[in-house]
Design a protein around this motif. Structure first.
Motif, PDB file in Angstrom:
ATOM      1  N   ILE A   1      37.731  39.173  14.742  1.00  0.00           N
ATOM      2  CA  ILE A   1      38.757  39.941  15.447  1.00  0.00           C
ATOM      3  C   ILE A   1      38.117  40.933  16.414  1.00  0.00           C
ATOM      4  CG2 ILE A   1      40.749  41.447  15.150  1.00  0.00           C
ATOM      5  CD1 ILE A   1      41.237  38.663  14.081  1.00  0.00           C
ATOM      6  N   ALA A   2      36.970  41.483  16.042  1.00  0.00           N
ATOM      7  CA  ALA A   2      36.295  42.410  16.951  1.00  0.00           C
ATOM      8  C   ALA A   2      35.910  41.695  18.244  1.00  0.00           C
ATOM      9  CB  ALA A   2      35.060  42.996  16.279  1.00  0.00           C
ATOM     10  N   THR A   3      35.370  40.484  18.115  1.00  0.00           N
ATOM     11  CA  THR A   3      34.990  39.759  19.323  1.00  0.00           C
ATOM     12  C   THR A   3      36.233  39.360  20.115  1.00  0.00           C
ATOM     13  OG1 THR A   3      34.848  37.800  17.931  1.00  0.00           O
ATOM     14  CG2 THR A   3      32.794  38.858  18.502  1.00  0.00           C
ATOM     15  N   LEU A   4      37.291  39.043  19.382  1.00  0.00           N
ATOM     16  CA  LEU A   4      38.545  38.731  20.065  1.00  0.00           C
ATOM     17  C   LEU A   4      38.997  39.934  20.890  1.00  0.00           C
ATOM     18  CD1 LEU A   4      41.158  37.180  20.602  1.00  0.00           C
ATOM     19  CD2 LEU A   4      42.027  38.043  18.452  1.00  0.00           C
ATOM     20  N   ALA A   5      38.861  41.125  20.306  1.00  0.00           N
ATOM     21  CA  ALA A   5      39.273  42.326  21.022  1.00  0.00           C
ATOM     22  C   ALA A   5      38.464  42.482  22.307  1.00  0.00           C
ATOM     23  CB  ALA A   5      39.106  43.554  20.130  1.00  0.00           C
ATOM     24  N   VAL A   6      37.168  42.244  22.227  1.00  0.00           N
ATOM     25  CA  VAL A   6      36.329  42.343  23.429  1.00  0.00           C
ATOM     26  C   VAL A   6      36.820  41.356  24.485  1.00  0.00           C
ATOM     27  CG1 VAL A   6      34.012  41.984  24.332  1.00  0.00           C
ATOM     28  CG2 VAL A   6      34.323  43.131  22.146  1.00  0.00           C
ATOM     29  N   ALA A   7      37.087  40.125  24.035  1.00  0.00           N
ATOM     30  CA  ALA A   7      37.524  39.105  24.984  1.00  0.00           C
ATOM     31  C   ALA A   7      38.870  39.466  25.601  1.00  0.00           C
ATOM     32  CB  ALA A   7      37.606  37.743  24.296  1.00  0.00           C
ATOM     33  N   GLU A   8      39.753  40.051  24.789  1.00  0.00           N
ATOM     34  CA  GLU A   8      41.075  40.419  25.316  1.00  0.00           C
ATOM     35  C   GLU A   8      40.933  41.519  26.359  1.00  0.00           C
ATOM     36  OE1 GLU A   8      44.462  39.318  24.715  1.00  0.00           O
ATOM     37  OE2 GLU A   8      43.153  37.628  24.273  1.00  0.00           O
ATOM     38  N   VAL A   9      40.035  42.464  26.097  1.00  0.00           N
ATOM     39  CA  VAL A   9      39.817  43.526  27.069  1.00  0.00           C
ATOM     40  C   VAL A   9      39.259  42.926  28.362  1.00  0.00           C
ATOM     41  CG1 VAL A   9      38.501  45.615  27.570  1.00  0.00           C
ATOM     42  CG2 VAL A   9      39.519  45.302  25.312  1.00  0.00           C
ATOM     43  N   LEU A  10      38.335  41.989  28.232  1.00  0.00           N
ATOM     44  CA  LEU A  10      37.790  41.335  29.429  1.00  0.00           C
ATOM     45  C   LEU A  10      38.886  40.611  30.203  1.00  0.00           C
ATOM     46  CD1 LEU A  10      34.392  39.836  28.158  1.00  0.00           C
ATOM     47  CD2 LEU A  10      34.709  41.614  29.875  1.00  0.00           C
ATOM     48  N   ARG A  11      39.712  39.885  29.452  1.00  0.00           N
ATOM     49  CA  ARG A  11      40.756  39.112  30.131  1.00  0.00           C
ATOM     50  C   ARG A  11      41.698  40.038  30.900  1.00  0.00           C
ATOM     51  NH1 ARG A  11      45.706  36.966  28.799  1.00  0.00           N
ATOM     52  NH2 ARG A  11      45.599  37.934  26.765  1.00  0.00           N
ATOM     53  N   LYS A  12      42.034  41.151  30.253  1.00  0.00           N
ATOM     54  CA  LYS A  12      42.903  42.118  30.918  1.00  0.00           C
ATOM     55  C   LYS A  12      42.234  42.617  32.194  1.00  0.00           C
ATOM     56  CE  LYS A  12      46.379  44.976  31.055  1.00  0.00           C
ATOM     57  NZ  LYS A  12      47.745  44.495  31.211  1.00  0.00           N
ATOM     58  N   THR A  13      40.920  42.806  32.119  1.00  0.00           N
ATOM     59  CA  THR A  13      40.196  43.249  33.300  1.00  0.00           C
ATOM     60  C   THR A  13      40.290  42.202  34.409  1.00  0.00           C
ATOM     61  OG1 THR A  13      38.688  44.231  31.725  1.00  0.00           O
ATOM     62  CG2 THR A  13      38.015  44.257  34.014  1.00  0.00           C
ATOM     63  N   PHE A  14      40.180  40.936  34.048  1.00  0.00           N
ATOM     64  CA  PHE A  14      40.309  39.892  35.072  1.00  0.00           C
ATOM     65  C   PHE A  14      41.687  39.976  35.740  1.00  0.00           C
ATOM     66  CE2 PHE A  14      37.743  37.102  31.914  1.00  0.00           C
ATOM     67  CZ  PHE A  14      36.601  37.817  32.194  1.00  0.00           C
ATOM     68  N   GLU A  15      42.693  40.306  34.935  1.00  0.00           N
ATOM     69  CA  GLU A  15      44.051  40.356  35.476  1.00  0.00           C
ATOM     70  C   GLU A  15      44.236  41.556  36.404  1.00  0.00           C
ATOM     71  OE1 GLU A  15      46.566  40.488  32.070  1.00  0.00           O
ATOM     72  OE2 GLU A  15      46.144  38.400  31.494  1.00  0.00           O
ATOM     73  N   GLU A  16      43.660  42.678  35.981  1.00  0.00           N
ATOM     74  CA  GLU A  16      43.998  43.915  36.682  1.00  0.00           C
ATOM     75  C   GLU A  16      43.076  44.236  37.851  1.00  0.00           C
ATOM     76  OE1 GLU A  16      46.707  45.576  36.236  1.00  0.00           O
ATOM     77  OE2 GLU A  16      47.368  44.381  34.512  1.00  0.00           O
ATOM     78  N   LEU A  17      41.817  43.837  37.790  1.00  0.00           N
ATOM     79  CA  LEU A  17      40.899  44.176  38.880  1.00  0.00           C
ATOM     80  C   LEU A  17      41.002  43.144  39.995  1.00  0.00           C
ATOM     81  CD1 LEU A  17      37.689  45.535  37.127  1.00  0.00           C
ATOM     82  CD2 LEU A  17      39.724  46.732  37.913  1.00  0.00           C
ATOM     83  N   GLY A  18      42.202  43.082  40.566  1.00  0.00           N
ATOM     84  CA  GLY A  18      42.488  42.055  41.555  1.00  0.00           C
ATOM     85  C   GLY A  18      41.536  42.055  42.735  1.00  0.00           C
ATOM     86  N   LYS A  19      40.993  43.208  43.040  1.00  0.00           N
ATOM     87  CA  LYS A  19      40.089  43.312  44.183  1.00  0.00           C
ATOM     88  C   LYS A  19      38.897  42.364  44.013  1.00  0.00           C
ATOM     89  CE  LYS A  19      37.673  46.890  46.517  1.00  0.00           C
ATOM     90  NZ  LYS A  19      37.010  48.145  46.194  1.00  0.00           N
ATOM     91  N   TYR A  20      38.431  42.248  42.790  1.00  0.00           N
ATOM     92  CA  TYR A  20      37.271  41.393  42.552  1.00  0.00           C
ATOM     93  C   TYR A  20      37.650  40.014  42.025  1.00  0.00           C
ATOM     94  CZ  TYR A  20      35.173  46.000  42.778  1.00  0.00           C
ATOM     95  OH  TYR A  20      34.820  47.241  43.177  1.00  0.00           O
ATOM     96  N   THR A  21      38.770  39.970  41.333  1.00  0.00           N
ATOM     97  CA  THR A  21      39.074  38.731  40.615  1.00  0.00           C
ATOM     98  C   THR A  21      40.248  37.969  41.207  1.00  0.00           C
ATOM     99  OG1 THR A  21      40.640  39.812  39.156  1.00  0.00           O
ATOM    100  CG2 THR A  21      38.338  39.811  38.465  1.00  0.00           C
TER     101      THR A  21
END
Ligand SMILES: Nc1ncnc2c1ncn2[C@@H]1O[C@H](COP(=O)(O)OP(=O)(O)OP(=O)(O)O)[C@@H](O)[C@H]1O
Ligand SMILES: Nc1ncnc2c1ncn2[C@@H]1O[C@H](COP(=O)(O)OP(=O)(O)OP(=O)(O)O)[C@@H](O)[C@H]1O
Ligand SMILES: [Mg+2]
Ligand SMILES: [Mg+2]
Lengths: 241, 291, 404, 338, 263
Positions: D127-147
């Motif tokens: 679950i800890a690794t899942l949390a890291v991945a979820e945070v990353l995924r959210k970053t992909f969604e929100e940092l539109g400038k780069y992603t």
């Protein structure tokens, strides 16, 4: 002798682990109230025999009867309810449960509360250290304490047939002597005991009858007192391998 | 202030849904030693059953819910008997993958049975609000909370005080030895799957009125419940329940007071930090390993 | 060892689609791939299994229903339209593989109803590279928008509104029809929500309107904190920039918290399913409006035809959009005279505006690729005793709404 | 019989030869597709499958050999994909440089997760690794400038050494090349000291420590390798599919990686590739081709996974053993004296 | 430190408690070079706990643990992390057998050579000649050890499913891979029958001579203990009962009543 009832009757029992055939046709007869010793070298198939009796592994051939009832293909929990109880090799206590819970689990098949209470008393009398440690998580017990717990747990169900797989493993000499006394005591109460031991001399002293297993087959059997002096046994058990 | 209370009250209501879902996961974990990733989709499936009974067959809601509970028990039993019973030699991780396979099966079958339209399911208690310090909570919400707590207490009692509880705990600890003791572990796991199914459908019936009944009905609930189990610790039944309420409340507070965009993620990071410092969850005890 | 290859699979169909190079390179007006005297093969890949099947299955059923109707009436120019389909499970890799199978192996004439943001995003460049015409995209992403498509971009024919455009229209409606000065937006964190919101943001900025926005997770079950924020911000009007399951969640939560501001949402939600889901909860507290690019009341005949040919999906919006996809392709095809080639088909699509069977038209002339830009307005109400959408205003463009 | 035995020995002694042959075999696929024997789409399907196999191999090192679970594979893979796309497209960096950076940075984060793994294990780690991945995924969604946010991020086929512009087919060969290298490296590492140490760590932490295995460094190594493989897969993905979309990198994908290694076989290199085929390619290439069952392919895929696990709890790779046994049984009459 | 000159291990005032239970209580003893030293006591006396303290699986509450390691350097074991203990030349087996079931016997033994490998991970990954040579060298060494213990014929079998006695031997073989100064054995004869125990006794003595090391062992099989040990330390309730030669211990009343029983 002839009036004695047969508690366990095993005929031509064969068991395999994948490609390895561990039992190649074992015949055993255990009379009610006897202590029967199963001896044999490392890997001979002693544990496998007990496991098959208690139903936790599947066989290929042969049959096992408990007081005439065929239990060969029965589920282990049913067999336990019929009154067979085992202290398995390598302790196998419920690691994350406390000592007391382990013992309670041992009495799972009993309904009579009074009897359960008595059995608790008895086990604590045999192994006072278990009472001292009753609220300790059993994974933190010492090796020998776990062994006592496994034996105590097997006693909790007031079994008709008690299977002990190397009960003395890891126990201090004094306690080993105690175990032998306990076996005698429960035999006197009428319980049938099948005991697997490495310590042949000591075991044959308390046993009525003995079987020697070699490479998955019964090589010799006979009255314990006779076996103890049997040169064939000395060769099979203490000898070459 | 009333806003704050409002948030807490609403969070308690969703918290009890998460709690029920978490209990469903825990009971499977404690008996089959596997994380049931399919808990959510199975709940979704049975909620569809309730909705169908209610919408298409016109049963009264309570009767439809009972129908759903029966079908939940049945699906639970089926999963155990048809699949998990044949996994004697399968490792716990591999069992988790089996639950993945289950997800695929359920997701594939549900549209065939229930069509593809989102459906509506009303609340059990259609109306009525209770005012609390300027905020309000619906009777239905109160009922959800009460039911969640009652089920939790009941399970706690069964586990700690009854023979069934002992059976469950020995099965979880070492199924093979448990059978030697005469514990009917097959019945235990089958019952556990049935109970998990029931917990799931109740959570589903509570969730459905807030949204609509679709294939994704329980997705968020499932993930939150899993995380709640970790937060509360897998060793107890009450830990995950507390974890579930905390998740519900803290997430909403973060979303409201900190950031509606990043609130969920902040919660994950907080939990991550938390479990690094308390590796056995809120309630779980650390056991010294003995060699 | 692998640098020698010069010939790549894409080149074969991409180069000169109107001819079969090996055989008769000089001869002109060879029909494009997938076209025979009696049939024309088109296809798509869509998610028809897995979590997106509820969208993909009816969508494709709609397309097939339309072609069935056309074929029943003798096809187009004596050619039966054959439709082939590959399930891509909403997965970019599978979508990409499906596209090359469709174009290179099955040799379809055109893509009809390209489906799903991840797949369209992953394959749009490939589609252009092939040069194959693609009619209707079941997604509203910005990449499709082009006001002067040339060369390889010409084959792209979006139909349904692009979310960004729709977001702008929502603001135009809010200001033009509801006199809103301060708009609350609850948007989901998926492509629909975020693209709608960015349209809203752009238009509001242009008009100098204040916007308060709150994000919720797509598929969230608990949106209470976002709703509380919007409630506390005391906005005049609320935009629900969310699709499918999330919009009922938002509306129900607004009702639960006794918010009494009207809500507008995207055309995707204008279906009986949604109205049925929320009608009891809103219960006079506020109205829920929805934009639309089809007018089912005015076009009752078209609706009847649809219901006749797609009886299982008569109320399904996704099936309806599939039907529209089939219609736009067929209309283009009907206009092609003589040998059917990709170029001629594209010219035909551009030659004059195409009418949507359920109302409105789209003009592709001079490379304009903007999808639908006129939208009407409906609201949730009891229609003939059942929860439905009651028309409020006809199709209007952004400019007409704002009165310029 | 004799010659068969000799052959077996060569592969056992030099597994690399087997891997290279395997790679060459795979490299025939585009040619077969051109010849019309296979569908062209299969090049993409199989290319994708091989990319997933690379990431799954990393997870196999982590779970199979080291006994550490991760539900974060997809997150790391996505991070590398976005980075490489950004570095090559927006910053115009050479492919090789961006490859290096896009592997390095996720790996550093992966090592941090490795640190966490010292404190927690099992489901908690999952679950800890899942949390890291979820945070990353959210970053992909929100940092539109780069992603590119929800519009996704496009990239091109790789250009090697600034000279060789690859296309679909040559990128496919490049993927095979990388896969074979990774298979060889994995085989060498896991059959030597490192592999034994990781095995020991999984089998008994106490024994591992008593034998001098430093749990910290080995957990970090395991996580580093897993993240490196996932990142390499991510880079290959974005330059083969030429697109990255945020929801691609979800829990579902990480769970699929788990399924791959369980189905193929823990600690089996060929098994991992086989598992990737079962999970990704078989549904498209076979299940969906069964008439009347197209719509049930998802269900069938689930059933397939369950059946494989029940009948091959140690992975489908052991089917080879069964086939050999069957073969021997069938030919028993003639060659009994083995 | 002169006192330690011919002592490989000095345990001084060792104490550890779990909750209220004093598992080891102010225990002191020392082991001389090349000595076979027995630690005996009733079940739960704290023997395994002593081992766990020496090897740093438990951090003792109190006490000194000094060890004369490789190069006759005296180290304070309490300052070393668990995985560094073997590097000092001290290696152990476990009461409950800690082996890797899925690995072959020889691979399990090779784990014992973990600290001796010099080639780095990169050179292993690339299978450079150096790493290949090294792997070969240690594999041969492992085979030699297995031959010594008489189980070479099983070297490629998986550990899972092997009889208990074999497992005990594999663990023993694994310790030898590290060429230790002191080997700690926890119940090596458990699960062995009488004749095997006799073999084991011979083996232990031979190992001591051949590998030039000291051995500290816990065992409940008194024939083995009395046969092989130079000196024995008996404990009860974590406290020292007696130290002496096998004869002395056998004759000790306290030890008899607490542990041996009277024949
Ligand atoms: N799970 C297993 N998988 C494979 N082989 C096994 C398994 N369990 C036992 N065996 C094999 O079966 C044979 C008999 O084993 P069993 O455990 O019955 O012997 P035993 O007489 O009890 O020996 P010991 O004295 O070591 O306890 C042995 O050769 C053993 O290697
Ligand atoms: N981690 C722990 N937590 C709590 N109690 C412990 C722990 N480890 C050991 N004990 C207790 O300390 C005592 C000593 O245990 P130890 O394992 O050292 O005994 P032992 O002398 O090795 O016995 P045996 O001969 O039975 O193996 C036991 O009573 C045990 O219950
Ligand atoms: Mg045995
Ligand atoms: Mg001990």
């Amino acid at each position: 002798m002839s009036e004695k009832k047969i508690a366990l009757e095993i005929k031509n029992l064969k068991v395999s682990y994948g490609a390895i055939q561990a039992l190649k046709g074992i015949d055993l007869t255990v009379y009610e109230g006897d202590v029967v010793a199963i001896l044999g070298a490392n890997g001979a198939g002693k544990t496998t025999t007990l496991k098959k009796i208690s139903g936790i592994i599947d066989g290929e051939d042969g049959f096992i009867k408990l007081y005439g009832q065929d239990i060969t293909k029965m589920e282990p929990e049913k067999i336990a309810r019929l009154g067979i109880s085992m202290s398995p090799e390598g302790r196998a206590v419920f690691k994350d449960l406390t000592v007391e819970e382990n013992l309670k689990a041992g009495a799972f098949t009993l309904k009579d509360r009074e009897k359960i209470r008595k059995n608790f008393e008895r086990v604590y009398r045999y192994f006072p250290v278990l009472e001292e440690r009753k609220n300790q998580v059993s994974s933190t017990l010492s090796g020998g304490e776990q062994q006592m717990l496994a034996i105590g747990r097997a006693l909790m169900s007031s079994p008709r047939v008690l299977l002990l797989d190397e009960p003395s493993l890891g126990l201090a000499p004094l306690i080993v002597q105690d175990i032998m006394k306990i076996v005698k005591e429960i035999k006197e109460e009428g319980t049938t005991v099948v005991i697997v031991e490495q310590n042949a001399a000591q075991t044959l002293k308390i046993a009525d009858y003995g079987y020697v297993i070699e490479l998955g087959k019964v090589s010799t059997h006979g009255k314990a007192s006779v076996l103890a002096d049997d040169p064939k046994l000395v060769e099979a058990y203490l000898g070459k391998h | 202030m009333s806003t704050f209370i409002q948030i807490i009250l609403r969070s308690l209501e969703t918290g009890s849904i998460y709690a029920l879902a978490a209990l469903g996961i825990i009971i499977i974990y404690r008996t089959s030693y596997t994380t049931n990733f399919a808990q959510g989709v199975v709940a979704m499936f049975n909620t569809f059953v309730v909705t169908f009974l209610f919408n298409k067959f016109g049963l009264p809601l309570w009767l439809a819910v009972i129908g759903g509970i029966l079908s939940a028990i049945l699906t639970g039993f089926l999963i155990d008997v048809l699949i998990l019973r044949h996994t004697k030699n399968v490792s716990p991780v591999a069992k988790q993958i089996i639950t993945l396979g289950l997800i695929m099966i359920v997701l594939g079958l549900a549209p065939i049975f229930f069509g593809v339209d989102p459906l509506r399911l009303p609340r059990l208690i259609e109306s009525g609000d209770l005012g609390v310090l300027g905020a309000s909570i619906s009777y239905n919400g109160l009922f959800n909370i009460a039911l969640g707590l009652a089920i939790m207490t009941g399970m706690f009692y069964i586990l700690q005080r009854t023979k069934w509880g002992l059976a469950i705990r020995t099965t979880a600890s070492n199924e093979y030895v448990a059978r030697l003791m005469g514990v009917p572990t097959k019945n235990v796991t089958m019952a556990a799957w049935g109970v998990a199914g029931v917990l799931g459908v109740i959570a589903g019936v509570m969730t459905a009125p807030m949204t609509s009944v679709t294939l994704n009905l329980m997705d968020e609930v499932q993930i939150t419940a899993l995380v709640a189990c970790v937060l509360g610790g897998f060793q107890t039944f009450h830990g995950p329940v507390i974890g579930a309420y905390i998740m519900g409340i803290v997430r909403n507070l973060l979303l409201f007071y900190v950031s509606s965009v990043w609130g969920g993620q902040i919660l994950y990071i907080l939990i991550l930090i938390f479990i690094v410092f308390r590796p056995y969850g809120l309630i779980g005890k650390k056991i010294v390993k003995k060699v | 060892a692998c640098g020698e290859k010069t010939e790549t699979p894409e080149e074969t169909p991409g180069e000169t689609p109107a001819e079969t190079p090996e055989e008769t390179p000089e001869e002109e007006e060879e029909p494009a791939q997938g076209v025979t005297d009696t049939s024309i093969l088109v296809g798509n890949s869509a998610a028809t299994s897995g979590a997106y099947a509820p969208v993909g299955v009816p969508f494709n059923a709609g397309i097939e229903a339309y072609f069935a109707m056309i074929n029943d009436a003798g096809g187009v120019d004596g050619r039966m339209i054959e439709f082939t389909h590959i399930d891509d499970e909403f997965d970019p890799v599978k979508g990409k593989a499906a596209l090359s199978t469709l174009v290179e192996d099955e040799e379809i004439f055109a893509l009809v109803g390209h489906f799903g943001t991840p797949v369209v995003g992953a394959t749009i460049e490939d589609v252009k590279e092939y040069g194959i015409p693609a009619v209707y995209f079941a997604t509203g992403i910005g990449q499709l928008y082009n006001d002067k498509a040339e060369g390889k971009d010409k084959g792209i024919f979006p139909v349904q509104p692009i979310y960004k455009t729709e977001g702008q229209i929502m603001v135009a409606r809010a200001v033009g029809d509801f006199d809103a000065q301060k708009i609350g937006v609850i948007y989901t964190n998926d492509d629909a929500g975020k693209d709608l919101y960015s349209g809203v943001e752009a238009k509001a900025k242009e008009l100098g309107i204040e916007v308060v926005a709150e994000q919720v997770a797509a598929g969230a079950t608990d949106v209470s904190s976002a709703v509380t924020s919007i409630k506390n911000a005391e906005v005049d009007f609320i935009i629900g920039a969310a699709i499918q399951a999330t919009i009922p969640t938002i509306v129900k939560e607004l009702a639960a918290q006794n918010v009494n501001k009207d809500v507008i949402t995207t055309y995707v939600n204008v279906s009986p399913v949604i109205s049925e889901a929320v009608v009891n909860e809103i219960d006079g507290k506020f109205d829920v409006y929805g934009l639309g690019w089809v007018d089912l009341v005015e076009n009752a005949d078209a609706l009847a035809a649809f219901a006749e040919w797609a009886p299982d999906y008569a109320t399904n919006v996704y099936a309806m959009t599939g039907w529209i996809a089939g219609h736009f392709f067929t209309e283009g095809l009907k206009r092609v005279e003589g040998t059917v080639t990709w170029d001629k088909f594209m010219d035909a699509m551009e030659s004059e505006p195409i009418k949507n069977p359920f109302g409105g038209t789209i003009n592709y002339a001079d490379g304009l690729r903007a999808g639908t830009q006129e939208m009407n307005l409906a609201k949730v109400a009891m229609v003939e005793g059942a929860p439905g959408w009651e028309p409020v205003d006809g199709l209007q463009s952004m400019d007409s709404l704002l009165g310029n | 019989m004799k010659s068969m035995k000799a052959k077996k020995n060569i592969f056992q002694k030099h597994p690399a030869i087997g891997f290279i042959l395997f790679g060459l075999l795979l490299a025939l696929i585009p040619t077969l597709a051109e010849m019309g024997i296979l569908k062209n789409g299969y090049v993409t399907t199989i290319g994708g499958t091989l990319i997933y196999a690379i990431a799954a191999l990393g997870l196999n090192i982590l779970l199979g050999w080291s006994g550490l679970i991760s539900l974060g594979t997809a997150g790391f893979m996505g991070l590398a994909a976005y980075m490489s796309a950004y570095l090559t497209v927006d910053l115009n960096l050479p492919f090789e440089v961006s490859f290096f950076l896009a592997v390095l940075i996720p790996t550093l984060i992966g090592i941090l997760v490795g640190l966490v793994s010292l404190k927690i294990e099992g489901l908690y780690l999952a679950i800890a690794t899942l949390a890291v991945a979820e945070v990353l995924r959210k970053t992909f969604e929100e940092l539109g400038k780069y992603t590119g946010g929800f519009s996704g991020k496009s990239a091109d086929y790789p250009t090697l050494l600034g000279l060789f512009e690859l296309d679909r087919t040559t990128t496919f060969y490049f993927i095979i090349f990388v896969l074979v290298i990774i298979m060889i490296l994995t085989s060498n590492m896991m059959n030597g000291r490192l592999g034994r140490a990781l095995n020991a760590m999984r089998g008994s932490e106490a024994a591992a420590q008593a034998m001098g295995v430093n749990l910290l460094t080995h957990r970090l190594i395991a996580f580093a390798l897993a993240t490196i493989f996932a990142s390499v897969a991510g880079v290959l993905y974005v330059h083969f599919v030429k697109f990255s979309y945020p929801s691609t990198w979800s829990l579902a994908m990480s769970l699929n990686f788990l399924a791959i290694i369980i189905i193929g076989g823990l600690r089996s290199i060929y098994g991992t590739v086989l598992g990737a085929f079962i999970v990704y390619a078989v549904p498209d290439m076979f299940l969906k081709q069964i008439p009347f069952f197209e719509d049930l392919s998802y269900v069938l895929n689930g059933v397939l996974i369950i059946l494989v696990i029940i009948f091959y709890p140690n992975g489908l790779i052991s089917i080879g053993y069964d086939i050999r046994k069957l073969f021997r049984k069938l030919t028993k009459g003639g060659t009994k004296n083995e | 430190m002169s006192k330690m000159e011919n002592h490989v291990l000095t345990v001084d005032g060792l104490s550890i408690a779990f909750g209220g239970l004093k598992a080891v209580d102010d225990l002191s003893f020392d082991i001389k070079d090349k000595e076979i030293y027995g630690l005996i006591g009733p079940n739960g006396a704290g023997k395994t706990t002593v081992f766990n303290c020496i090897t740093q699986f438990y951090k003792p509450d109190k006490g000194d643990l000094r060890f004369k390691g490789h190069g006759d350097q005296i180290v304070d074991l309490t300052t070393k992390p668990v995985h560094d203990i073997i590097r000092q030349g001290l290696v152990r087996t476990f009461q409950n057998v800690e082996l890797i079931r899925e690995l072959s016997i020889i691979d399990n033994v090779l784990i014992g050579g973990h600290i001796d490998f010099e080639a780095n991970t990169l050179s292993q990954a690339l299978k450079l000649p150096k790493s290949r040579k090294e792997e070969k060298k240690y594999r041969e060494e492992a085979e030699k050890i297995l031959e010594d213990l008489g189980i070479l014929d099983r070297k490629d079998m998986l550990v899972g499913g092997q009889p208990y006695g074999i497992l005990k031997k594999v663990e023993f073989a694994r310790t030898l891979m590290a060429r230790p100064k002191l080997i700690i054995l926890d119940e090596p004869a458990a699960g062995l029958n009488d004749s095997e125990t006799i073999d084991l006794a011979r083996l232990i003595k031979r190992i001591r001579d051949q590998y030039d090391c000291s051995i500290l062992l816990v065992e409940h099989d008194m024939r083995l203990v009395m046969d092989v040990c130079d000196r024995i330390c008996a404990i009860n309730f974590g406290k020292l009962l007696a130290i002496g030669t096998p004869k002395e211990i056998q004759g000790n009343k306290a030890v008899q009543s607490a542990y041996l029983g009277v024949e």
